[in-house]
Design a protein around this motif. Structure first.
Motif, PDB file in Angstrom:
ATOM      1  N   PRO A   1       0.825  -1.209   0.000  1.00 28.20           N
ATOM      2  CA  PRO A   1       0.000   0.000   0.000  1.00 28.20           C
ATOM      3  C   PRO A   1       0.859   1.259   0.000  1.00 28.20           C
ATOM      4  CG  PRO A   1      -0.938  -1.608   1.491  1.00 28.20           C
ATOM      5  CD  PRO A   1       0.387  -2.168   1.036  1.00 28.20           C
ATOM      6  N   SER A   2       0.572   2.157  -0.922  1.00 26.02           N
ATOM      7  CA  SER A   2       1.215   3.466  -1.126  1.00 26.02           C
ATOM      8  C   SER A   2       2.493   3.406  -1.941  1.00 26.02           C
ATOM      9  CB  SER A   2       1.489   4.200   0.188  1.00 26.02           C
ATOM     10  OG  SER A   2       2.703   3.776   0.779  1.00 26.02           O
ATOM     11  N   GLU A   3       3.028   2.221  -2.245  1.00 28.51           N
ATOM     12  CA  GLU A   3       4.209   2.139  -3.098  1.00 28.51           C
ATOM     13  C   GLU A   3       3.837   2.397  -4.556  1.00 28.51           C
ATOM     14  OE1 GLU A   3       7.859  -0.569  -1.874  1.00 28.51           O
ATOM     15  OE2 GLU A   3       6.038  -1.758  -2.049  1.00 28.51           O
ATOM     16  N   ILE A   4       4.823   2.859  -5.310  1.00 25.89           N
ATOM     17  CA  ILE A   4       4.634   3.126  -6.734  1.00 25.89           C
ATOM     18  C   ILE A   4       5.700   2.376  -7.524  1.00 25.89           C
ATOM     19  CG2 ILE A   4       4.539   4.894  -8.535  1.00 25.89           C
ATOM     20  CD1 ILE A   4       3.751   6.918  -6.399  1.00 25.89           C
ATOM     21  N   ALA A   5       5.256   1.640  -8.529  1.00 25.20           N
ATOM     22  CA  ALA A   5       6.174   0.988  -9.471  1.00 25.20           C
ATOM     23  C   ALA A   5       6.012   1.664 -10.819  1.00 25.20           C
ATOM     24  CB  ALA A   5       5.869  -0.498  -9.583  1.00 25.20           C
ATOM     25  N   ASP A   6       7.085   2.177 -11.356  1.00 27.98           N
ATOM     26  CA  ASP A   6       7.088   2.869 -12.654  1.00 27.98           C
ATOM     27  C   ASP A   6       7.720   1.910 -13.653  1.00 27.98           C
ATOM     28  OD1 ASP A   6       7.179   4.755 -14.693  1.00 27.98           O
ATOM     29  OD2 ASP A   6       7.830   6.367 -13.355  1.00 27.98           O
ATOM     30  N   VAL A   7       6.893   1.339 -14.541  1.00 24.90           N
ATOM     31  CA  VAL A   7       7.358   0.224 -15.370  1.00 24.90           C
ATOM     32  C   VAL A   7       7.036   0.454 -16.848  1.00 24.90           C
ATOM     33  CG1 VAL A   7       7.109  -1.437 -13.485  1.00 24.90           C
ATOM     34  CG2 VAL A   7       5.212  -1.103 -15.087  1.00 24.90           C
ATOM     35  N   ILE A   8       7.841  -0.195 -17.699  1.00 21.43           N
ATOM     36  CA  ILE A   8       7.591  -0.259 -19.137  1.00 21.43           C
ATOM     37  C   ILE A   8       7.131  -1.676 -19.461  1.00 21.43           C
ATOM     38  CG2 ILE A   8       8.550   0.102 -21.444  1.00 21.43           C
ATOM     39  CD1 ILE A   8       8.654   2.594 -19.645  1.00 21.43           C
ATOM     40  N   VAL A   9       6.083  -1.790 -20.272  1.00 21.44           N
ATOM     41  CA  VAL A   9       5.615  -3.082 -20.767  1.00 21.44           C
ATOM     42  C   VAL A   9       5.626  -3.027 -22.288  1.00 21.44           C
ATOM     43  CG1 VAL A   9       3.727  -4.754 -20.844  1.00 21.44           C
ATOM     44  CG2 VAL A   9       4.176  -3.475 -18.732  1.00 21.44           C
ATOM     45  N   ASP A  10       6.277  -3.996 -22.903  1.00 18.39           N
ATOM     46  CA  ASP A  10       6.372  -4.051 -24.368  1.00 18.39           C
ATOM     47  C   ASP A  10       5.386  -5.096 -24.887  1.00 18.39           C
ATOM     48  OD1 ASP A  10       7.009  -4.092 -27.013  1.00 18.39           O
ATOM     49  OD2 ASP A  10       9.173  -4.360 -26.731  1.00 18.39           O
ATOM     50  N   PHE A  11       4.243  -4.622 -25.374  1.00 16.07           N
ATOM     51  CA  PHE A  11       3.205  -5.541 -25.842  1.00 16.07           C
ATOM     52  C   PHE A  11       3.553  -6.175 -27.188  1.00 16.07           C
ATOM     53  CE2 PHE A  11       0.876  -2.797 -22.852  1.00 16.07           C
ATOM     54  CZ  PHE A  11       0.331  -3.773 -22.034  1.00 16.07           C
ATOM     55  N   SER A  12       4.591  -5.688 -27.853  1.00 15.56           N
ATOM     56  CA  SER A  12       5.012  -6.341 -29.098  1.00 15.56           C
ATOM     57  C   SER A  12       5.632  -7.705 -28.809  1.00 15.56           C
ATOM     58  CB  SER A  12       6.003  -5.458 -29.860  1.00 15.56           C
ATOM     59  OG  SER A  12       7.264  -5.415 -29.207  1.00 15.56           O
ATOM     60  N   GLN A  13       5.983  -7.954 -27.539  1.00 15.28           N
ATOM     61  CA  GLN A  13       6.579  -9.236 -27.154  1.00 15.28           C
ATOM     62  C   GLN A  13       5.533 -10.298 -26.817  1.00 15.28           C
ATOM     63  OE1 GLN A  13      10.022  -9.655 -27.286  1.00 15.28           O
ATOM     64  NE2 GLN A  13       9.810  -7.652 -28.261  1.00 15.28           N
ATOM     65  N   SER A  14       4.263  -9.934 -26.874  1.00 16.05           N
ATOM     66  CA  SER A  14       3.216 -10.881 -26.512  1.00 16.05           C
ATOM     67  C   SER A  14       2.915 -11.831 -27.670  1.00 16.05           C
ATOM     68  CB  SER A  14       1.935 -10.141 -26.112  1.00 16.05           C
ATOM     69  OG  SER A  14       0.882 -11.047 -25.863  1.00 16.05           O
ATOM     70  N   ALA A  15       2.834 -13.118 -27.362  1.00 10.68           N
ATOM     71  CA  ALA A  15       2.447 -14.108 -28.378  1.00 10.68           C
ATOM     72  C   ALA A  15       0.938 -14.189 -28.518  1.00 10.68           C
ATOM     73  CB  ALA A  15       3.004 -15.477 -27.997  1.00 10.68           C
ATOM     74  N   ASN A  16       0.202 -13.514 -27.614  1.00  9.05           N
ATOM     75  CA  ASN A  16      -1.253 -13.556 -27.625  1.00  9.05           C
ATOM     76  C   ASN A  16      -1.825 -12.194 -27.972  1.00  9.05           C
ATOM     77  OD1 ASN A  16      -0.105 -14.937 -24.851  1.00  9.05           O
ATOM     78  ND2 ASN A  16      -1.316 -16.366 -26.083  1.00  9.05           N
ATOM     79  N   ASP A  17      -3.118 -12.171 -28.210  1.00  6.91           N
ATOM     80  CA  ASP A  17      -3.809 -10.913 -28.497  1.00  6.91           C
ATOM     81  C   ASP A  17      -4.408 -10.297 -27.237  1.00  6.91           C
ATOM     82  OD1 ASP A  17      -3.163 -11.144 -31.161  1.00  6.91           O
ATOM     83  OD2 ASP A  17      -5.036 -12.158 -31.693  1.00  6.91           O
ATOM     84  N   SER A  18      -4.117 -10.879 -26.094  1.00 10.72           N
ATOM     85  CA  SER A  18      -4.566 -10.294 -24.833  1.00 10.72           C
ATOM     86  C   SER A  18      -3.597 -10.703 -23.730  1.00 10.72           C
ATOM     87  CB  SER A  18      -5.987 -10.739 -24.476  1.00 10.72           C
ATOM     88  OG  SER A  18      -6.027 -12.119 -24.195  1.00 10.72           O
ATOM     89  N   ALA A  19      -3.583  -9.915 -22.671  1.00 11.13           N
ATOM     90  CA  ALA A  19      -2.737 -10.208 -21.507  1.00 11.13           C
ATOM     91  C   ALA A  19      -3.493  -9.762 -20.266  1.00 11.13           C
ATOM     92  CB  ALA A  19      -1.405  -9.475 -21.609  1.00 11.13           C
ATOM     93  N   ILE A  20      -3.554 -10.634 -19.276  1.00  5.81           N
ATOM     94  CA  ILE A  20      -4.232 -10.309 -18.025  1.00  5.81           C
ATOM     95  C   ILE A  20      -3.186  -9.982 -16.966  1.00  5.81           C
ATOM     96  CG2 ILE A  20      -5.676 -11.211 -16.154  1.00  5.81           C
ATOM     97  CD1 ILE A  20      -7.184 -12.814 -18.250  1.00  5.81           C
ATOM     98  N   LEU A  21      -3.316  -8.801 -16.375  1.00  2.00           N
ATOM     99  CA  LEU A  21      -2.486  -8.435 -15.230  1.00  2.00           C
ATOM    100  C   LEU A  21      -3.103  -9.085 -14.001  1.00  2.00           C
ATOM    101  CD1 LEU A  21      -0.095  -6.712 -14.154  1.00  2.00           C
ATOM    102  CD2 LEU A  21      -1.744  -4.866 -13.795  1.00  2.00           C
ATOM    103  N   ALA A  22      -2.328  -9.919 -13.305  1.00  2.00           N
ATOM    104  CA  ALA A  22      -2.848 -10.723 -12.208  1.00  2.00           C
ATOM    105  C   ALA A  22      -2.092 -10.435 -10.918  1.00  2.00           C
ATOM    106  CB  ALA A  22      -2.766 -12.210 -12.568  1.00  2.00           C
ATOM    107  N   ASN A  23      -2.585 -11.038  -9.831  1.00  2.00           N
ATOM    108  CA  ASN A  23      -2.045 -10.800  -8.491  1.00  2.00           C
ATOM    109  C   ASN A  23      -2.112 -12.094  -7.700  1.00  2.00           C
ATOM    110  OD1 ASN A  23      -1.692  -9.724  -5.737  1.00  2.00           O
ATOM    111  ND2 ASN A  23      -3.937  -9.903  -5.622  1.00  2.00           N
ATOM    112  N   ASP A  24      -1.038 -12.441  -6.997  1.00  2.00           N
ATOM    113  CA  ASP A  24      -1.087 -13.641  -6.156  1.00  2.00           C
ATOM    114  C   ASP A  24      -0.603 -13.379  -4.729  1.00  2.00           C
ATOM    115  OD1 ASP A  24       1.664 -13.469  -6.396  1.00  2.00           O
ATOM    116  OD2 ASP A  24       1.946 -15.432  -7.321  1.00  2.00           O
ATOM    117  N   ALA A  25      -0.719 -12.126  -4.253  1.00  2.00           N
ATOM    118  CA  ALA A  25      -0.281 -11.808  -2.897  1.00  2.00           C
ATOM    119  C   ALA A  25      -1.348 -12.226  -1.885  1.00  2.00           C
ATOM    120  CB  ALA A  25       0.004 -10.317  -2.760  1.00  2.00           C
ATOM    121  N   PRO A  26      -0.972 -12.966  -0.836  1.00  2.00           N
ATOM    122  CA  PRO A  26      -1.948 -13.276   0.219  1.00  2.00           C
ATOM    123  C   PRO A  26      -2.349 -12.018   0.983  1.00  2.00           C
ATOM    124  CG  PRO A  26       0.251 -14.051   0.825  1.00  2.00           C
ATOM    125  CD  PRO A  26       0.341 -13.540  -0.573  1.00  2.00           C
TER     126      PRO A  26
END
Length: 577
Positions: A335-360
């Motif tokens: 909570p309150s942290e910031i991640a400043d990231v680049i995502v390159d969608f040209s690297q995707s083998a699919n036509d969609s990508a789901i951003l997911a979370n697995d933190a307890p």
């Protein structure tokens, strides 16, 4: 007689809370199951952008904004009735959740007049047994903190500088309606949110927060990172639960109702919201995008990853650029942290990508994420490849390394959780002291200090220090922890309890994407985290802050789990000349 009077006063507070003087109640209704809401049906909103500067004769000059807080309704999902919220905006009609993204320029001041148009009663339960404001004229107290900002004390949003509608009631530290942000700090990602004492958790749950981007074109343009409103987007992520009528749900019964009739140690919602929509989608092109991801949850940690294996390239952590890009497949955001990231969608083998979370939740030893809170948002990726003029450079922006040899003071900061006879949390303190007690952390302006943060609880606490930035030097596990904790509970003195004999366990490495200057870090339970805290500008040429940082009302440091902060896991921080 004194004891009887105290008891009667407590009963009166509880009675008033039940009657709703301090806010809404769930009236025993259970929250709607988020599983009934279809995912990925609402498009990700691009929040309004407000320019925090003006241009005169082609030259940027200081900007003046007036931003209000309004009660209105907001649609979090296509199939959910509109919710009553509190929202930031330049008018009630344009107010949004989250609020508008303020864009400032490095070195050009932004002045914001924050105005409160909120009603006489809160829309959420408000526990009167905490150290909450008691406005003499009624109303909802608020005050705005620009998180990650370098600014004078009177513009920091001190928890006792609150004010109600039309400034009819003000807190003891309130001094002026207009806050001045010099923007004399490195470019990066910040955010703003309410910071009223003991009300931060409910005011943010109601919607009072937004993104703040500080730009420096002369420094950033040569990097050729993805830029512009189409390819550089804030993603403000948080969780909420709802009633069937669309109301934001918050349990109105405390875990220790005889002590705190409403306060709960953590709030978790089962719907994941991004930029004001539950599980939204965003159509993207096959190219690079920059996402400034802000965790605006009360207590939920997110461990983000893409289900199709796409990677993140981290360019900054919190408000400061890293010296060089760092790649990851998964990362943890408190909570309150910031991640400043680049995502390159040209690297995707699919036509969609789901951003997911697995933190307890609670993190790290709580319930595992499930199919509902384990999904965040969907990216629908265009099929056509295109020429992308952006890039990921080999190096970014460099700032001074931590000068351990120049440290002026060493401090020990212990995190305590106190429990009732039933083993339920009752309050959380730093160094065994409430927020009301005088400051014991009084660093000299311009100095650096080493803080040993000792987490004696079972929770991971994201520690946030106002004004300052810090670097994490080491995180070590405590050995013979129970013996050390027993001593600390009796003496509250790390030296006398021989912390150096206990902080010798497993060493946890700091992730490479968090090895730069930060303003929040995750204090692992059962560990001592050693940080170097800098109370001077990161740009050596500046020398000192362009304002008097030693003025009243000072600053604070605190756990950024809002439910902990509101129950006094916060301490004053007073700089001295």
């Amino acid at each position: 007689m004194a004891a009887m009077g105290t008891a009667l006063f407590f009963l009166m507070l509880v009675s008033l809370a039940v009657e709703g003087v301090w806010g809404g109640s769930d009236d025993g209704e259970r929250p709607l199951s988020a599983s009934t809401l279809e995912m990925f049906v609402d498009e990700l909103p691009d929040m309004p952008r407000l320019r925090g500067y003006e241009v005169q004769d082609g030259v940027p000059v200081a900007g003046n904004l007036t931003i209000g807080m309004y009660e209105k309704t907001w649609k979090f999902h296509r199939d959910l009735p509109a919710s009553r919220v509190f929202a930031f905006g330049t008018s009630k009609e344009t107010a949004t959740v989250p609020g508008p993204t303020i864009e400032g320029l490095q070195g050009v001041p932004t002045h914001v007049t924050w105005t409160n148009y909120l009603p006489s009663r809160h829309i959420l339960p408000w526990d009167p047994t905490l150290s909450a404001p008691r406005p003499r004229t009624g109303g909802v107290p608020t005050v705005v903190h620009r998180h990650g900002g370098v600014h004078p004390p009177h513009s920091d949003g001190h928890s006792f500088a609150w004010f109600t509608s039309s400034f009819s009631s003000t807190g003891p530290k309130w001094s002026r309606p207009t806050f001045s942000y010099p923007n004399a700090q490195p470019p990066g990602s910040l955010w703003y949110h309410d910071h009223a004492m003991a009300l931060t958790r409910v005011n943010l749950l109601a919607g009072l927060f937004g993104a703040y981007s500080l730009l420096a074109p002369a420094l950033e343009s040569p990097l050729r990172l993805p830029s512009g409103p189409q390819f550089d987007l804030p993603l403000v992520v948080f969780d909420r639960s709802f009633l069937s009528d669309g109301s934001i749900y918050m349990n109105s019964t405390g875990n220790n109702p005889d002590i705190h009739p409403q306060w709960q140690p953590e709030y978790f919602g089962d719907a994941i919201i991004v930029n004001g929509k539950a599980w939204p989608f965003l159509a993207v092109r096959r190219r690079r995008y920059r996402f400034r991801i802000i965790n605006a949850s009360n207590a939920r940690f997110f461990r983000f990853f893409f289900t199709n294996g796409l990677r993140f390239v981290h360019v900054a952590s919190d408000s400061v650029y890293l010296p060089r890009p760092v790649s990851s497949k998964k990362f943890l955001l408190a909570p309150s942290e910031i991640a400043d990231v680049i995502v390159d969608f040209s690297q995707s083998a699919n036509d969609s990508a789901i951003l997911a979370n697995d933190a307890p939740y609670p993190y790290p030893s709580g319930d595992p994420a499930d199919e509902i809170n384990g999904r965040v948002m969907k990216f629908v990726i265009g099929r056509q490849r295109e020429v992308d003029s952006s890039r990921i450079p080999e190096s970014l922006l460099r700032y001074p390394a931590p000068a351990v040899h120049q440290v002026a003071e060493t401090r020990y900061i212990a995190m305590y959780e106190y429990e009732s006879a039933t083993g339920e949390p009752t309050r959380l303190y730093l160094n065994g002291k409430s927020f009301m007690e005088p400051a014991t952390e009084t660093p000299r302006e311009g100095s650096s200090e080493v803080w040993h943060v000792i987490n004696l609880t079972d929770d991971n606490h994201p520690l946030h220090i106002h004004l300052a930035v810090f670097v994490v030097l080491e995180q070590r596990e405590l050995v013979d922890e129970d013996r050390f904790k027993d001593c600390m509970m009796k003496l509250n003195d790390a030296i006398k309890c021989r912390v150096e004999d206990h902080a010798i366990g497993k060493r946890y490495s700091v992730p490479r994407y968090e090895r730069g200057w930060k303003n929040v870090f995750k204090m692992r339970p059962g560990c001592v985290t050693k940080i170097l805290v800098r109370f001077s500008p990161l740009e050596p040429e500046m020398g000192t802050y362009p304002f008097n940082s030693t003025e009243e009302p000072g600053y604070v440091y605190h756990c950024h789990i809002l439910d902990h902060e509101d129950n006094e896991m916060m301490r004053p921080l007073k700089l001295i000349p």
